[in-house]
Design a protein around this motif. Sequence first.
Motif, PDB file in Angstrom:
ATOM      1  N   SER A 172       0.818  -1.220   0.000  1.00 37.42           N
ATOM      2  CA  SER A 172       0.000   0.000   0.000  1.00 37.42           C
ATOM      3  C   SER A 172       0.847   1.263   0.000  1.00 37.42           C
ATOM      4  N   ALA A 204      -9.961  -5.084  -5.184  1.00 39.35           N
ATOM      5  CA  ALA A 204     -10.141  -3.667  -4.878  1.00 39.35           C
ATOM      6  C   ALA A 204     -10.444  -3.448  -3.397  1.00 39.35           C
ATOM      7  N   LYS A 205     -11.164  -4.389  -2.789  1.00 40.65           N
ATOM      8  CA  LYS A 205     -11.467  -4.279  -1.356  1.00 40.65           C
ATOM      9  C   LYS A 205     -10.229  -4.542  -0.513  1.00 40.65           C
ATOM     10  N   PRO A 208      -6.635  -1.140  -2.782  1.00 40.60           N
ATOM     11  CA  PRO A 208      -7.208  -0.243  -3.802  1.00 40.60           C
ATOM     12  C   PRO A 208      -6.297   0.017  -4.997  1.00 40.60           C
ATOM     13  N   ASN A 209      -4.967  -0.077  -4.805  1.00 40.37           N
ATOM     14  CA  ASN A 209      -4.033   0.273  -5.878  1.00 40.37           C
ATOM     15  C   ASN A 209      -3.580  -0.940  -6.682  1.00 40.37           C
ATOM     16  N   SER A 211      -4.393  -4.008  -9.698  1.00 39.11           N
ATOM     17  CA  SER A 211      -5.208  -4.338 -10.870  1.00 39.11           C
ATOM     18  C   SER A 211      -4.581  -5.532 -11.574  1.00 39.11           C
TER      19      SER A 211
END
Length: 277
Positions: A172, A204-205, A208-209, A211
């Motif tokens: 994070s 995402a939960k 958040p960063n 993909s």
Amino acid sequence: MKKNKFSIMMLAMLLSISVMLSGCNVINDLQVKMNLKNNEFEYIKQNKVDKIIIQSVRDSGFRFVVRDDKAIGDIYNILSKGSKVSQKSSYDPDYVFEVYTGTDVKKYNYVVGDNGHDIGNFYDDNTEFSVPKNLENTIMQNLSFIRKPREFNYIYYEAILKVIESKKDSLSNGNKVGVDIQSDTDCLKYIFSVDLEEFKKKLAKTLPNVSLVNGDQNFDTIIKVKNRGYNTTTFKTLITVENSKDKSTENYYVVAEYDYKDWNIKVSEPNKVPQNW
């Protein structure tokens, strides 16, 4: 007299058959008008289909050929029950169907699982159909020689999430994180677009960063997934965390065992190979 009697009997039989056939046509036409079935795939029933090739979109080496008349008939029965709809699925297709009749080849895209009443999960360039879920079951029956892990969707994605959760604080810290499953060739055949969307929501939960890696993208950290063996009760995955900032690499060895309706998932310490690996 006997001849006249025989003629009358034959006429009665012909009339009965005609009425029956007419009744079938009426029922068929009614079903089509009510959009309970379609006539777009009658060519499969009427013509001699040489073969149907079903190709995985994610795994270019995974394809199988359907030649058996009964299996082709099963596919026709399912497709003919599909409803015509006005929009196709927003998900990427999972399979491409190629139907060969002589020199003619018709191609369709198929999205596994996305079979809402108004969503076209089986489509070509011109028409979209919402086909029943048992088309997926028919495909998997043809893949019976492949030992799909028990509850694959859960165990595959949960293993990745557990590693991310264990490194949540460091990941994070201003990092752009990518999860790469594209090179996990042993499992690509089981990965479908609908399941990927659910996984992306869970990602995402958790972070958040983060993909999914899709093509050439720049990430500070890439989490690579590589299956290392499975059967119906055991699942092993190597998850590698590569940090481009400090040029570090950490390997996490995930071992999951199925025990009485539940999976016991164990994640190793970084770069420490467990004894049962």
